[in-house]
Scaffold this active site. Sequence first.
Site, PDB file in Angstrom:
ATOM      1  CD  GLU A 278       0.226  19.722  -7.698  1.00 23.74           C
ATOM      2  OE1 GLU A 278       0.568  18.700  -7.073  1.00 23.74           O
ATOM      3  OE2 GLU A 278       1.033  20.566  -8.116  1.00 23.74           O
TER       4      GLU A 278
ATOM      5  CB  SER B 189      -0.895   0.049   1.251  1.00 22.63           C
ATOM      6  OG  SER B 189      -2.004  -0.793   1.092  1.00 22.63           O
TER       7      SER B 189
END
Lengths: 135, 135
Positions: free
Chosen positions: B62, B55
């Site tokens: 952004e 993960s």
Amino acid sequence: MEALGRQILVECYECNEEVLNDVSQIEAILLEATRASGASIISHKFHKFSPHGVSGMVVIAESHVAIHTWPEYAYAAVDIFTCGDTIDPWVIQEHLKLCFASRNTSAMEMKRGMFKVEEGQKLLFKPENAARFGE
Amino acid sequence: MEALGRQILVECYECNEEVLNDVSQIEAILLEATRASGASIISHKFHKFSPHGVSGMVVIAESHVAIHTWPEYAYAAVDIFTCGDTIDPWVIQEHLKLCFASRNTSAMEMKRGMFKVEEGQKLLFKPENAARFGE
């Protein structure tokens, strides 16, 4: 077909702007909501933007919870990505909605990682996958 | 209506299992793809699961890029959440697809944070919001 994961995309409009702009409140709320769902937190990181806005990510054993806030629009975008049947991602959504005092929330659930399985079988919870949900 | 953000949900099937199970390769690939898009990386965190799976979250000015891999199914789920017109999130998707040698990729783009604006106006790039894209 069975899905490996579920992802809930939450749009929180008309929220309390002060909460959305307070990185320590956002962090506390997200961690509390994540724990309330039964998820296992592995790591987390929150950032305050200038002049306003917060981004935060919580990595959980069952995937992640992410948030981006735009206090100037009283809006927060939340993603809750989970796998396994042991946690309820909707608990997180409910908790956040309340804490942000959102007067207009919408959410949709997406299935992620679709695979064909034999009838009566499941993708997850095969013993060899169980460790994924530990760490 | 204008959207504050765009989110691309990418399903990478039939990938190279070894790459998907190698946390340092996944980290390098994600950071490289994110930089190639022009995004500004703020922080990142990657985890290896036992017996398999990775993960990872990259927080960018952004918004974020997130990945969860299931090497045992040759599958990776990727989320690319961006705001502003300065970066192209699809560059990230293309880069990952190639590096994972995915033979079956699908992607959908969601608009996040929808607001009504005056004709000819934009939600983003108001001068007071510009700093969001710095840090």
